[in-house]
Design a protein around this motif. Structure first.
Motif, PDB file in Angstrom:
ATOM      1  N   ASN A  72     -15.949   8.643 -16.129  1.00  0.00           N
ATOM      2  CA  ASN A  72     -16.148   8.531 -14.686  1.00  0.00           C
ATOM      3  C   ASN A  72     -17.446   9.196 -14.256  1.00  0.00           C
TER       4      ASN A  72
ATOM      5  N   GLN B 179      -8.284  -0.297 -14.325  1.00  0.00           N
ATOM      6  CA  GLN B 179      -7.698  -1.627 -14.172  1.00  0.00           C
ATOM      7  C   GLN B 179      -7.454  -2.277 -15.525  1.00  0.00           C
TER       8      GLN B 179
ATOM      9  N   ASP C 198     -13.160   2.907 -12.271  1.00  0.00           N
ATOM     10  CA  ASP C 198     -12.116   2.074 -11.672  1.00  0.00           C
ATOM     11  C   ASP C 198     -11.840   0.841 -12.524  1.00  0.00           C
TER      12      ASP C 198
ATOM     13  N   HIS D 115     -18.091   5.852 -10.685  1.00  0.00           N
ATOM     14  CA  HIS D 115     -16.713   5.565 -10.280  1.00  0.00           C
ATOM     15  C   HIS D 115     -16.385   4.081 -10.381  1.00  0.00           C
ATOM     16  N   THR D 116     -17.379   3.227 -10.229  1.00  0.00           N
ATOM     17  CA  THR D 116     -17.103   1.789 -10.347  1.00  0.00           C
ATOM     18  C   THR D 116     -16.627   1.449 -11.756  1.00  0.00           C
TER      19      THR D 116
ATOM     20  N   ASP E 112      -0.187   1.126  -6.055  1.00  0.00           N
ATOM     21  CA  ASP E 112      -1.535   1.658  -6.197  1.00  0.00           C
ATOM     22  C   ASP E 112      -2.545   0.579  -5.815  1.00  0.00           C
ATOM     23  N   ASP E 113      -3.463   0.907  -4.925  1.00  0.00           N
ATOM     24  CA  ASP E 113      -4.434  -0.077  -4.442  1.00  0.00           C
ATOM     25  C   ASP E 113      -5.332  -0.586  -5.560  1.00  0.00           C
ATOM     26  N   LEU E 114      -5.692   0.277  -6.485  1.00  0.00           N
ATOM     27  CA  LEU E 114      -6.666  -0.095  -7.508  1.00  0.00           C
ATOM     28  C   LEU E 114      -6.068  -0.998  -8.577  1.00  0.00           C
ATOM     29  N   THR E 115      -4.900  -0.624  -9.102  1.00  0.00           N
ATOM     30  CA  THR E 115      -4.323  -1.343 -10.244  1.00  0.00           C
ATOM     31  C   THR E 115      -3.199  -2.290  -9.860  1.00  0.00           C
TER      32      THR E 115
ATOM     33  N   ARG F 165       0.989   4.110 -11.687  1.00  0.00           N
ATOM     34  CA  ARG F 165      -0.157   5.017 -11.739  1.00  0.00           C
ATOM     35  C   ARG F 165       0.152   6.163 -10.797  1.00  0.00           C
TER      36      ARG F 165
ATOM     37  N   GLN G 105       0.824  -1.206   0.000  1.00  0.00           N
ATOM     38  CA  GLN G 105       0.000   0.000   0.000  1.00  0.00           C
ATOM     39  C   GLN G 105       0.861   1.261   0.000  1.00  0.00           C
TER      40      GLN G 105
END
Length: 776
Positions: free
Chosen positions: A372, A385, A381, A377-378, A329-332, A403, A325
């Motif tokens: 977006n 990804q 995101d 936002h879902t 990047d948490d998302l990708t 990112r 973390q």
């Protein structure tokens, strides 16, 4: 009635029994002398002997009372009674010649005193000495001629007493030996019980503790493991004992672990502590904290180690997650800005030691905010990804992709020999965006702009490269989205000018100092004006007229497009409503207004449109909203539903630049559209007879099938207009019929027009009806 206070024992249980037994023996001896005295008195008639016998009986009774006191643990009273009875015995038997009774009484008195003041080994010694004296006295009597005055019975009694002394001595020795054995056995049993209890407590503690308690021998084999070992690793304790501990250590940690244990075995260190990995029964990796100490025998030789294993798998997983973390990047799952900058600085440091270059690509996803805002936002995101996965697929494993935040990505390329290699990578990355992205069954076409920078001579920091790549990326956006640009020092001035332009545009939008121009839409081939398209224009006080391609893109990047679009819609509705009211010839004039993706994604868009119509008095069926294919599909079902709501009120929907997007026939059938506008690129090549002609003809037929009107854009040649009319295109628009003009120009033309639709006559176009002067 008063109760006697209970006696407080001052003797142990063993001493009480000893004293009681000796008192009983003494009483027996006194009874023996009482019998002897009684016999003498009977045979000789001696009154003294009779009295002595009676006193001996009394002394024996006292001695028996002392025995009871001894059994109760009252040592002091028992000793006094024993000593008193012995004194009586001595005084009674002393006058009897020879003085054997007195001599025989000595050991009894000595034993009494010994029991009063001696304990343990001293007590045994005193008893043995007393009996020895008694035996010696008996022997001396036997070897000495008996006194003529000594009666035979007395001599026999003396012999019996000596034999009793010998027997008593032997009995005492045997008794003491038995007592010693009993005590030893009792002690052994107690020690065994205590040891068993201690071992049970130890086992309970060892087996119930959650940590693994272990011991290994000098050869590194397990010699002790508790039950926690099975719970931790799944390996059976019994099968693990005797096996090398290294067998259970993770392959990547074995060599290092052996190197660290070696100093402890050689006495260099006394303690070993380290975190390492074990291999569980199901090949799982288990992190443990090992804390062990060396074991040595009495000679100081190393015999092994003992310690504990603490499960830290959860803690290590948490630490690794926190580390990820912190630098990912948490998302990708890509590297974040901090990790990217760290690797960039290291790459620059390594470059100083070699002749290779370092390349940096700065990527920004075009129109991501529209996606977006429109899809949520879902979906945004999920798109990020998917983009990250695409980028991974075109990069080398040694390249670093990060990112940086939002929709911005950066790619670090090391060991670059020529700048062209980085440019080739930029092209490959852009190629990854050629295919649409699948977002939960929805195909979405997305582009990206890339700024490229390659290290040259001089000292450059990571921040310098990121700044320059960002500048180049911004320049790529200005030049046309979906492209790349190599950084040049002059770009900084261009970007600074762009930033200044954004600032001026913001001020112009807030002051509503922009203007509108209207381009007519006419029927083919007669040239009747049936509508106008409102186009924003901006004349900068210093720069002059700014191209719409420039300031519209600037407004989108600066987040001004919604405000600008709201102003254009309200102003255009007001102009056309006034023109319809003031001129009968314009009473059916329609208005077309372009809608940006950001506008259609705005949740207030429907209210803004209906509000503008209500405020200006323009009927809803007089307004056409022009949207592009990409705008409709990028905004998703939410944007389409907004168009459906507006269309239900009478507002028309035109699909602009048709043929340049990714529309499918299935999608078109579900869209709320009233009009298709053929893109100018197909119209300009219409007379070439190539595929463009087939596309235009197909779009015209498609419009008829869908029940939608068709408008051909960008008509600049009369021959093209004629050909369009021949193949059935109902409407046209372009410079042939008129350039965009202010509303005042239209007002002047309609003021003198007859009460019928106005006809445009271009210089090279022969209309069917009587023409008017061209507006263009």
């Amino acid at each position: 009635m008063e109760h006697a206070e209970p006696v407080q024992p001052d003797l142990s249980a063993d001493d009480s029994l000893e004293l009681a037994r000796l008192a009983a023996v003494g009483a027996g001896v006194m009874a023996l002398f009482a019998i002897v005295g009684g016999l003498i008195a009977i045979t000789t008639g001696d009154i003294a002997s009779a009295a002595a016998a009676g006193l001996n009986v009394a002394a024996g009774a006292v001695l028996l009372h002392g025995r009871r006191q001894a059994l109760q643990g009252d040592g002091r009273r028992a000793a006094v009674l024993l000593v008193g009875s012995v004194l009586v015995f001595v005084l009674v038997t002393a006058p009897i010649p020879p003085p054997v009774p007195a001599m025989a009484a000595v050991p009894i008195m000595g034993v009494a005193f010994a029991l009063s003041f001696l304990h343990g080994r001293r007590l045994v010694v005193a008893v043995v000495i007393g009996w020895a004296v008694s035996i010696i006295a008996g022997i001396m009597i036997e070897m000495t001629p008996a006194s003529p005055d000594l009666p035979p019975v007395l001599a026999a009694a003396i012999r019996i007493g000596s034999m009793a002394s010998v027997t008593g001595l032997v009995g005492l020795v045997l008794y003491r030996h038995r007592r010693r054995l009993e005590r030893a056995d009792t002690s052994a049993r107690a020690a065994t019980a205590a040891l068993s209890d201690s071992e049970a407590r130890y086992r309970t503690v060892v087996e119930d503790v959650r940590e693994v308690i272990f011991r290994i021998d000098a050869e590194g084999r397990w010699s002790l493991l508790n039950r926690a070992w099975e719970e931790l690793t799944g390996h059976d304790v019994t099968s693990s004992i005797g096996r090398s501990a290294l067998e259970f250590v993770h392959a990547d940690d074995r060599e290092n672990h052996a190197d660290l244990v070696r100093p402890v075995a050689h006495g260099v260190q006394h303690e070993y502590r380290r975190e390492l990995r074990l291999e569980g029964m199901d090949s799982t990796t288990i992190w443990v904290d090992v804390h062990a100490r060396a074991l040595h025998d009495e000679a100081g030789t190393f015999v092994g180690m003992s310690g504990t294993l603490t499960d830290i798998t959860t803690r290590r997983a948490l630490e690794e997650r926190l580390l990820v973390q912190a630098f990912h990047d948490d998302l990708t799952g890509l590297a974040n800005r901090a990790l990217f900058k760290d690797r960039l600085e290291h790459a620059l440091t390594r470059r100083e030691q070699s002749s290779r270059l370092v390349g940096l690509l700065y990527l920004d996803v075009d129109r991501f905010k529209t996606v977006n805002d429109s899809l949520g936002h879902t979906a945004g995101d999920a798109l990020l990804q998917a983009i990250a996965a695409r980028l991974r697929s075109v990069l080398r494993p040694e390249d670093t992709i990060a990112r940086l935040g939002g929709d911005e990505f950066a790619i670090l390329v090391e060991d670059v020999r020529l700048p062209d290699e980085t440019l080739a990578l930029a092209k490959r990355v852009l190629g990854a965006f050629d295919l649409p992205f699948d977002l939960d069954g929805r195909q979405m076409s997305i582009r990206a702009s890339i700024g490229v920078v390659v290290t040259g001579g001089g000292e450059r920091t990571g921040d310098d490269l990121l700044r320059d790549a960002d500048v180049a990326m911004y320049r790529a956006k200005i030049g046309g989205r979906g492209s790349y640009a190599m950084f040049e020092p002059s770009m900084q001035a261009d970007v600074a000018a762009r930033m200044e332009l954004e600032s001026d545009l913001r001020a112009a939008v807030e002051a509503e100092s922009l203007t509108l121009a209207y381009q007519p839409i006419v029927t083919l081939p007669d040239g009747h004006i049936i509508g106008v398209e409102a186009l924003a224009r901006w004349e900068h006080p210093d720069r002059g007229v700014v191209s719409p391609l420039v300031f519209i893109a600037c407004a989108e990047d600066a987040g001004l497009i919604i405000t600008l679009g709201r102003w254009v819609l309200r102003r255009a509705c007001a102009d056309v409503a006034e023109l319809r009211r003031s001129s009968p010839a314009a009473q059916h004039l329609r208005l077309s207004v372009n809608v940006s993706p950001r506008q259609l994604s705005d949740v207030d868009f429907v209210g803004i449109v209906l509000g503008a119509l209500a405020e200006t008095g323009l009927p809803p069926d007089a307004l056409d909203l022009e949207v592009t294919e990409s705008v409709v599909f990028d905004c998703g079902e939410e944007g389409i539903e907004r168009l459906r709501v507006l269309r239900a009120t009478g507002v028309g929907v035109s699909l602009d630049d048709f043929g340049t997007g990714y529309s499918s026939l299935g999608n078109l059938r579900t869209l709320p559209i009233d009009q298709l506008k053929i893109d100018r690129t197909f119209v300009a090549a219409l007379l070439d007879g190539g595929i463009e002609t087939a596309v235009v003809e197909a779009v015209i037929r498609l419009g008829a099938a869908l029940g939608a009107s068709v408008v051909a854009e960008g008509i600049e040649d009369a021959a093209v207009a004629t050909r369009l009319a021949e193949i059935g295109c109902p409407l046209g628009q372009g410079y042939l019929f008129g350039r965009p003009q202010p509303i005042e120009h239209l007002q002047d033309r309609y003021r003198d027009a007859p009460d019928s639709p106005t006809t445009i006559r271009p210089a090279r176009f022969v209309p069917v009806v009587v023409p008017l002067t061209s507006l263009g």
